[in-house]
Write a protein that holds these residues in place. Structure first.
Motif, PDB file in Angstrom:
ATOM      1  N   VAL A  72      53.148  47.987 101.534  1.00 57.14           N
ATOM      2  CA  VAL A  72      51.791  47.770 102.055  1.00 57.14           C
ATOM      3  C   VAL A  72      51.003  49.081 102.112  1.00 57.14           C
ATOM      4  O   VAL A  72      49.825  49.118 101.746  1.00 57.14           O
ATOM      5  N   GLU A  73      51.651  50.159 102.511  1.00 57.38           N
ATOM      6  CA  GLU A  73      50.909  51.423 102.655  1.00 57.38           C
ATOM      7  C   GLU A  73      50.487  52.032 101.323  1.00 57.38           C
ATOM      8  O   GLU A  73      49.425  52.617 101.211  1.00 57.38           O
ATOM      9  N   LYS A  74      51.352  51.898 100.308  1.00 55.29           N
ATOM     10  CA  LYS A  74      51.109  52.691  99.091  1.00 55.29           C
ATOM     11  C   LYS A  74      51.036  51.895  97.795  1.00 55.29           C
ATOM     12  O   LYS A  74      50.605  52.432  96.787  1.00 55.29           O
ATOM     13  N   GLU A  75      51.527  50.656  97.790  1.00 59.47           N
ATOM     14  CA  GLU A  75      51.797  50.076  96.475  1.00 59.47           C
ATOM     15  C   GLU A  75      50.980  48.835  96.118  1.00 59.47           C
ATOM     16  O   GLU A  75      51.100  48.346  94.999  1.00 59.47           O
ATOM     17  N   MET A  76      50.183  48.315  97.035  1.00 62.39           N
ATOM     18  CA  MET A  76      49.541  47.041  96.722  1.00 62.39           C
ATOM     19  C   MET A  76      48.304  47.215  95.837  1.00 62.39           C
ATOM     20  O   MET A  76      47.562  48.175  95.966  1.00 62.39           O
ATOM     21  N   TYR A  77      48.122  46.271  94.929  1.00 61.94           N
ATOM     22  CA  TYR A  77      46.888  46.193  94.138  1.00 61.94           C
ATOM     23  C   TYR A  77      45.914  45.336  94.928  1.00 61.94           C
ATOM     24  O   TYR A  77      45.957  44.108  94.861  1.00 61.94           O
ATOM     25  N   THR A  78      45.082  46.002  95.719  1.00 61.20           N
ATOM     26  CA  THR A  78      44.154  45.293  96.591  1.00 61.20           C
ATOM     27  C   THR A  78      42.731  45.527  96.092  1.00 61.20           C
ATOM     28  O   THR A  78      42.391  46.636  95.704  1.00 61.20           O
ATOM     29  N   PHE A  79      41.930  44.470  96.068  1.00 52.58           N
ATOM     30  CA  PHE A  79      40.542  44.604  95.608  1.00 52.58           C
ATOM     31  C   PHE A  79      39.667  43.600  96.344  1.00 52.58           C
ATOM     32  O   PHE A  79      40.168  42.632  96.934  1.00 52.58           O
ATOM     33  N   THR A  80      38.368  43.896  96.310  1.00 54.79           N
ATOM     34  CA  THR A  80      37.413  42.980  96.932  1.00 54.79           C
ATOM     35  C   THR A  80      36.848  42.099  95.832  1.00 54.79           C
ATOM     36  O   THR A  80      36.398  42.605  94.809  1.00 54.79           O
ATOM     37  N   ASP A  81      36.892  40.797  96.017  1.00 52.07           N
ATOM     38  CA  ASP A  81      36.397  39.923  94.952  1.00 52.07           C
ATOM     39  C   ASP A  81      34.892  39.701  95.123  1.00 52.07           C
ATOM     40  O   ASP A  81      34.259  40.290  95.995  1.00 52.07           O
ATOM     41  N   ARG A  82      34.318  38.863  94.297  1.00 50.74           N
ATOM     42  CA  ARG A  82      32.862  38.706  94.301  1.00 50.74           C
ATOM     43  C   ARG A  82      32.343  38.006  95.549  1.00 50.74           C
ATOM     44  O   ARG A  82      31.159  37.972  95.804  1.00 50.74           O
ATOM     45  N   ASP A  83      33.259  37.405  96.325  1.00 48.06           N
ATOM     46  CA  ASP A  83      32.863  36.820  97.619  1.00 48.06           C
ATOM     47  C   ASP A  83      33.076  37.808  98.757  1.00 48.06           C
ATOM     48  O   ASP A  83      33.086  37.414  99.923  1.00 48.06           O
ATOM     49  N   GLN A  84      33.331  39.067  98.396  1.00 45.90           N
ATOM     50  CA  GLN A  84      33.569  40.132  99.389  1.00 45.90           C
ATOM     51  C   GLN A  84      34.807  39.843 100.240  1.00 45.90           C
ATOM     52  O   GLN A  84      34.858  40.219 101.409  1.00 45.90           O
ATOM     53  N   ARG A  85      35.808  39.180  99.667  1.00 45.82           N
ATOM     54  CA  ARG A  85      37.067  38.956 100.379  1.00 45.82           C
ATOM     55  C   ARG A  85      38.105  39.931  99.839  1.00 45.82           C
ATOM     56  O   ARG A  85      38.132  40.195  98.629  1.00 45.82           O
TER      57      ARG A  85
END
Ligand code: HAM
Length: 431
Positions: A72-85
């Motif tokens: 969780v701290e270093k490895e996740m591919y996290t992004f905000t989608d077009r609904d800002q989620r």
């Protein structure tokens, strides 16, 4: 975004993302073989397939895997989608399966649920042999059973599968990391042990000493590993209930003739584990430092913590890349060769072969034909490369006499047969 920005550096369009691999034939045949055997083994034990999305809302992973884990701290591919989620590409399969179990109230219809899954997972790790940023897992999860016999049955199922695949030289390590009741005392003991030695810990572990001391036990830095060897053992802090569960697991593993070693400092990298944890490692050296093929354990608190009813759960996942790398045999040997190859001379013969190939496929034969106007020699060469068992040769004279030439590639013999006898003759040859 300008046209140039959206294209990025010129050669990025021509290469896969770092740490993400293409799996081409013949290697894909090895993958298919493993997947097929694994599915059969899981289904044979009563597990049914679940398919969940590759993206989930980010809080699912933060809450289940733990906000102070490396994942969780270093490895996740996290992004905000077009609904800002905030969305995250799944780093593993357990959290999504638990979410689906809960969201569809599966426990109501099916208090004992056994699922398996397979698919890509994503972790932004330092890419190296056996460690990728997109990798595939196959895993199982069993909900609703607290008894240790199910933990043992899962480990034995893995051993059956790996044995069927011909993988040898495996080491199975088991431990019990205790439940929420056992942890505070163990945590205190770890802090008391590591605090005077904090100067020798890596910067990450110095931080972990206050955020999540248990994670120090999983650190891969050599200096930390040396200190961990002398750290307190969780097995000295288990409550009677956890101790009884661990003893029960060992009795069941013994009853199933599963060989294992107890590793009191095995904790695994995800925070959701309670009680049983285990790893299966390859000892043959083919995987280098990334030799853990499979990891699993109990996570009896997860479903409750996500807001569902208290539900004991246990599962494992293995990495497909690593398993395929340890699988003996050349990839070519896993490909299924054609039964029949049609070699045609001239367009009328090719149309005839096109039709006969379709007819054979409908009857379950693996049939291929040459579509290009190639010489007979070139066509036979291709049949040979495809390892076709039988070649059917058709030219103008065969068409007019309603015969075909049947060439047995193994025996190196050929003969003319009536075209109407093709199916029974093939059946005889391929039997
Ligand atoms: P895990 O130990 O994080 O556990 O991963 C399981 C397996 O996935 C590893 O043993 C390894 O073979 C493979 N793996 C993990 N990361 C990578 C990577 N970056 N590249 C290649 N292979 C990798 C879990 O994921 C848990 N969800 C297992 C589980 C299921 N526990 C309970 N149920």
């Amino acid at each position: 975004m300008s046209g140039r920005d959206s294209q990025g550096p010129a050669d990025d369009a021509l290469r896969a993302v770092k740490g993400m691999n293409d799996i081409l034939p013949p290697d894909s045949a090895k993958w298919n073989y493993v997947e097929k055997r694994a599915r059969a083994t899981f289904e044979n034990h009563g597990y049914r397939e679940v398919r969940t999305p590759v993206v989930e809302y980010t809080p699912l992973f933060v809450r289940s895997i733990g906000d102070t884990t490396d994942v969780v701290e270093k490895e996740m591919y996290t992004f905000t989608d077009r609904d800002q989620r905030s969305l995250t590409l799944r780093p593993e399969g357990t959290a999504g399966a638990a979410r689906a179990f809960l969201e569809h109230s599966v426990h109501v219809k099916e208090p004992v649920t056994r699922w398996y899954y397979s698919g890509p997972m994503f972790r932004h790790e330092r890419a190296q042999k056996g460690r990728y940023r997109q990798f595939y897992q196959m895993g199982v999860e069993a909900y609703g059973v607290a008894e240790p016999t199910v933990d043992a049955e899962q480990i034995a199922m893995l051993m059956t599968l790996f044995g069927d695949l011909g993988i040898t030289g495996l080491e199975t390590a088991v431990n019990n990391v205790g439940g929420p009741a056992d942890r505070p005392r163990f945590r205190d003991a770890l802090v008391a042990y590591f605090t005077p030695r904090a100067g020798e810990l890596c910067p990450d572990c110095q931080r972990r000493l206050t955020t999540n001391p248990l994670r120090i036990l999983d650190c891969k830095v050599e200096g930390c590993k040396a200190l961990v060897a002398g750290a307190p053992s969780i097995l000295d802090f288990l409550s009677d209930g956890s101790r009884a569960h661990f003893d029960g697991l060992r009795r069941a593993l013994d009853a199933l003739d599963v060989r294992y070693v107890v590793e009191p400092r095995l904790v695994r990298g995800l925070d959701y584990y309670t009680g049983t944890v285990y790893e299966v490692r390859a000892t043959g050296g083919e995987l280098g430092s990334q030799n853990t093929l499979c990891g699993g354990g109990r996570y009896d608190a997860m479903v409750g913590e996500l807001g569902g009813p208290a539900t004991p759960a246990v599962g494992f996942a293995f990495g497909m890349e690593r398993l395929v790398m340890t699988l003996p045999g050349d990839a070519e040997g896993f490909e299924i060769p054609a039964d029949v190859f049609f070699a045609a001379h001239g367009e009328p013969a090719r149309l005839y072969c096109l039709k006969r190939a379709a007819e054979l496929r409908a009857r379950g034969f693996r049939a291929e034909l040459e579509h290009r106007a190639a010489s007979m020699k070139a066509q036979l060469k291709r049949a040979d490369r495809l390892k076709a068992r039988v070649v059917v040769v058709v030219g103008e004279s065969e068409l007019s006499s309603q015969q075909v030439v049947l060439r047995d590639m193994k025996a190196g013999e050929q003969r003319s047969i009536p075209a109407d006898d093709l199916v029974p003759e093939l059946k005889k040859l391929l039997r």
